[in-house]
Design a protein around this motif. Structure first.
Motif, PDB file in Angstrom:
ATOM      1  N   LYS A 163       0.860  -1.181   0.000  1.00 26.50           N
ATOM      2  CA  LYS A 163       0.000   0.000   0.000  1.00 26.50           C
ATOM      3  C   LYS A 163       0.897   1.232   0.000  1.00 26.50           C
ATOM      4  O   LYS A 163       1.749   1.386   0.871  1.00 26.50           O
ATOM      5  N   LEU A 164       0.737   2.080  -0.989  1.00 27.50           N
ATOM      6  CA  LEU A 164       1.541   3.284  -1.116  1.00 27.50           C
ATOM      7  C   LEU A 164       0.766   4.465  -0.544  1.00 27.50           C
ATOM      8  O   LEU A 164      -0.346   4.749  -0.972  1.00 27.50           O
ATOM      9  N   GLU A 165       1.351   5.115   0.453  1.00 27.39           N
ATOM     10  CA  GLU A 165       0.755   6.294   1.059  1.00 27.39           C
ATOM     11  C   GLU A 165       1.771   7.426   1.065  1.00 27.39           C
ATOM     12  O   GLU A 165       2.968   7.194   1.058  1.00 27.39           O
ATOM     13  N   VAL A 166       1.249   8.627   1.102  1.00 26.12           N
ATOM     14  CA  VAL A 166       2.067   9.825   1.151  1.00 26.12           C
ATOM     15  C   VAL A 166       1.764  10.529   2.470  1.00 26.12           C
ATOM     16  O   VAL A 166       0.619  10.583   2.897  1.00 26.12           O
ATOM     17  N   THR A 167       2.806  11.065   3.126  1.00 27.05           N
ATOM     18  CA  THR A 167       2.615  11.859   4.332  1.00 27.05           C
ATOM     19  C   THR A 167       3.199  13.244   4.085  1.00 27.05           C
ATOM     20  O   THR A 167       4.349  13.377   3.674  1.00 27.05           O
ATOM     21  N   ILE A 168       2.388  14.254   4.352  1.00 30.20           N
ATOM     22  CA  ILE A 168       2.797  15.647   4.186  1.00 30.20           C
ATOM     23  C   ILE A 168       2.727  16.302   5.553  1.00 30.20           C
ATOM     24  O   ILE A 168       1.732  16.138   6.266  1.00 30.20           O
ATOM     25  N   LYS A 169       3.770  17.025   5.926  1.00 31.01           N
ATOM     26  CA  LYS A 169       3.790  17.718   7.209  1.00 31.01           C
ATOM     27  C   LYS A 169       3.663  19.218   6.978  1.00 31.01           C
ATOM     28  O   LYS A 169       4.342  19.766   6.116  1.00 31.01           O
ATOM     29  N   ILE A 170       2.789  19.850   7.761  1.00 30.27           N
ATOM     30  CA  ILE A 170       2.597  21.298   7.669  1.00 30.27           C
ATOM     31  C   ILE A 170       2.577  21.895   9.073  1.00 30.27           C
ATOM     32  O   ILE A 170       2.316  21.181  10.052  1.00 30.27           O
ATOM     33  N   ASN A 171       2.859  23.185   9.174  1.00 30.30           N
ATOM     34  CA  ASN A 171       2.780  23.863  10.464  1.00 30.30           C
ATOM     35  C   ASN A 171       2.076  25.220  10.349  1.00 30.30           C
ATOM     36  O   ASN A 171       2.205  26.054  11.221  1.00 30.30           O
ATOM     37  N   GLU A 172       1.371  25.423   9.239  1.00 35.61           N
ATOM     38  CA  GLU A 172       0.562  26.619   9.029  1.00 35.61           C
ATOM     39  C   GLU A 172      -0.796  26.185   8.511  1.00 35.61           C
ATOM     40  O   GLU A 172      -0.898  25.204   7.780  1.00 35.61           O
ATOM     41  N   LEU A 173      -1.827  26.945   8.860  1.00 32.44           N
ATOM     42  CA  LEU A 173      -3.168  26.642   8.391  1.00 32.44           C
ATOM     43  C   LEU A 173      -3.299  27.059   6.932  1.00 32.44           C
ATOM     44  O   LEU A 173      -3.087  28.225   6.595  1.00 32.44           O
ATOM     45  N   PRO A 174      -3.621  26.116   6.036  1.00 28.50           N
ATOM     46  CA  PRO A 174      -3.756  26.476   4.625  1.00 28.50           C
ATOM     47  C   PRO A 174      -5.057  27.235   4.363  1.00 28.50           C
ATOM     48  O   PRO A 174      -6.007  27.139   5.139  1.00 28.50           O
ATOM     49  N   GLN A 175      -5.082  27.988   3.261  1.00 26.62           N
ATOM     50  CA  GLN A 175      -6.301  28.653   2.817  1.00 26.62           C
ATOM     51  C   GLN A 175      -7.195  27.591   2.187  1.00 26.62           C
ATOM     52  O   GLN A 175      -6.761  26.869   1.294  1.00 26.62           O
ATOM     53  N   ALA A 176      -8.426  27.504   2.650  1.00 27.37           N
ATOM     54  CA  ALA A 176      -9.334  26.473   2.140  1.00 27.37           C
ATOM     55  C   ALA A 176     -10.566  27.109   1.525  1.00 27.37           C
ATOM     56  O   ALA A 176     -10.940  28.232   1.860  1.00 27.37           O
ATOM     57  N   ILE A 177     -11.171  26.361   0.616  1.00 33.11           N
ATOM     58  CA  ILE A 177     -12.458  26.759   0.074  1.00 33.11           C
ATOM     59  C   ILE A 177     -13.464  25.682   0.455  1.00 33.11           C
ATOM     60  O   ILE A 177     -13.117  24.509   0.592  1.00 33.11           O
ATOM     61  N   THR A 178     -14.694  26.101   0.667  1.00 31.01           N
ATOM     62  CA  THR A 178     -15.735  25.150   1.025  1.00 31.01           C
ATOM     63  C   THR A 178     -16.322  24.564  -0.246  1.00 31.01           C
ATOM     64  O   THR A 178     -16.704  25.289  -1.159  1.00 31.01           O
ATOM     65  N   VAL A 179     -16.360  23.244  -0.294  1.00 27.07           N
ATOM     66  CA  VAL A 179     -16.996  22.545  -1.411  1.00 27.07           C
ATOM     67  C   VAL A 179     -18.282  21.919  -0.872  1.00 27.07           C
ATOM     68  O   VAL A 179     -18.709  22.245   0.227  1.00 27.07           O
ATOM     69  N   GLU A 180     -18.877  21.021  -1.584  1.00 26.76           N
ATOM     70  CA  GLU A 180     -20.177  20.493  -1.192  1.00 26.76           C
ATOM     71  C   GLU A 180     -20.201  19.894   0.219  1.00 26.76           C
ATOM     72  O   GLU A 180     -19.207  19.344   0.690  1.00 26.76           O
ATOM     73  N   ASN A 181     -21.341  20.044   0.880  1.00 29.27           N
ATOM     74  CA  ASN A 181     -21.607  19.496   2.218  1.00 29.27           C
ATOM     75  C   ASN A 181     -20.640  19.976   3.293  1.00 29.27           C
ATOM     76  O   ASN A 181     -20.384  19.267   4.261  1.00 29.27           O
ATOM     77  N   GLY A 182     -20.066  21.155   3.136  1.00 28.89           N
ATOM     78  CA  GLY A 182     -19.170  21.699   4.150  1.00 28.89           C
ATOM     79  C   GLY A 182     -17.747  21.165   4.112  1.00 28.89           C
ATOM     80  O   GLY A 182     -16.934  21.516   4.953  1.00 28.89           O
ATOM     81  N   TRP A 183     -17.439  20.290   3.162  1.00 26.60           N
ATOM     82  CA  TRP A 183     -16.080  19.771   3.037  1.00 26.60           C
ATOM     83  C   TRP A 183     -15.159  20.919   2.656  1.00 26.60           C
ATOM     84  O   TRP A 183     -15.560  21.854   1.964  1.00 26.60           O
ATOM     85  N   GLN A 184     -13.911  20.855   3.087  1.00 28.06           N
ATOM     86  CA  GLN A 184     -12.932  21.895   2.816  1.00 28.06           C
ATOM     87  C   GLN A 184     -11.872  21.360   1.862  1.00 28.06           C
ATOM     88  O   GLN A 184     -11.398  20.228   2.015  1.00 28.06           O
ATOM     89  N   GLN A 185     -11.512  22.192   0.886  1.00 28.22           N
ATOM     90  CA  GLN A 185     -10.479  21.804  -0.073  1.00 28.22           C
ATOM     91  C   GLN A 185      -9.356  22.830  -0.018  1.00 28.22           C
ATOM     92  O   GLN A 185      -9.608  24.031   0.009  1.00 28.22           O
ATOM     93  N   PHE A 186      -8.122  22.336   0.026  1.00 30.42           N
ATOM     94  CA  PHE A 186      -6.960  23.224   0.043  1.00 30.42           C
ATOM     95  C   PHE A 186      -5.823  22.579  -0.729  1.00 30.42           C
ATOM     96  O   PHE A 186      -5.861  21.389  -1.037  1.00 30.42           O
ATOM     97  N   GLU A 187      -4.849  23.406  -1.059  1.00 33.16           N
ATOM     98  CA  GLU A 187      -3.699  22.936  -1.815  1.00 33.16           C
ATOM     99  C   GLU A 187      -2.429  23.209  -1.031  1.00 33.16           C
ATOM    100  O   GLU A 187      -2.324  24.221  -0.340  1.00 33.16           O
ATOM    101  N   ILE A 188      -1.475  22.292  -1.153  1.00 33.34           N
ATOM    102  CA  ILE A 188      -0.180  22.424  -0.502  1.00 33.34           C
ATOM    103  C   ILE A 188       0.899  22.262  -1.564  1.00 33.34           C
ATOM    104  O   ILE A 188       0.851  21.325  -2.363  1.00 33.34           O
ATOM    105  N   ASP A 189       1.846  23.187  -1.569  1.00 28.85           N
ATOM    106  CA  ASP A 189       2.969  23.128  -2.501  1.00 28.85           C
ATOM    107  C   ASP A 189       4.069  22.283  -1.860  1.00 28.85           C
ATOM    108  O   ASP A 189       4.667  22.672  -0.865  1.00 28.85           O
ATOM    109  N   CYS A 190       4.333  21.128  -2.441  1.00 31.81           N
ATOM    110  CA  CYS A 190       5.365  20.217  -1.948  1.00 31.81           C
ATOM    111  C   CYS A 190       6.482  20.148  -2.983  1.00 31.81           C
ATOM    112  O   CYS A 190       6.385  19.392  -3.961  1.00 31.81           O
TER     113      CYS A 190
END
Length: 99
Positions: free
Chosen positions: A5-32
């Protein structure tokens, strides 16, 4: 040959800017390192991040998930899960004494 099983782990220490998509879900992007990872999370998981940013002066979040669909600039992280940890500041006296 065995399967894995291949998984990716991303570590962050700042709150990303998110947009609300359907049903209150939040979508954001991280530059890795130049690759843009798109992450969509449930409101409950997003609350973990916002609570950490509000309650801890220093924190780190580990976002883990499966490699998803590739995009023009990166990929989508499927089935993301977030763990948040409070970071303790390094003691200045111990650092100064070692120097």
């Amino acid at each position: 040959m065995i399967t894995g099983k291949l998984e990716v782990t991303i570590k962050i220490n700042e709150l990303p800017q998110a947009i609300t998509v359907e049903n209150g879900w939040q979508q954001f992007e991280i530059d890795c390192d130049g690759r843009i990872i798109t992450i969509t999370v449930k409101p409950k998981i997003w609350k973990k991040l916002t609570d950490a940013a509000k309650n801890y002066p220093l924190w780190i979040a580990a976002i883990a998930g499966k490699l998803g669909q590739q995009t023009d600039s990166g990929l989508v992280l499927d089935e993301p899960n977030i763990q948040v940890f409070e970071r303790k500041p390094k003691e200045a006296t111990a650092t100064q004494g070692a120097a």
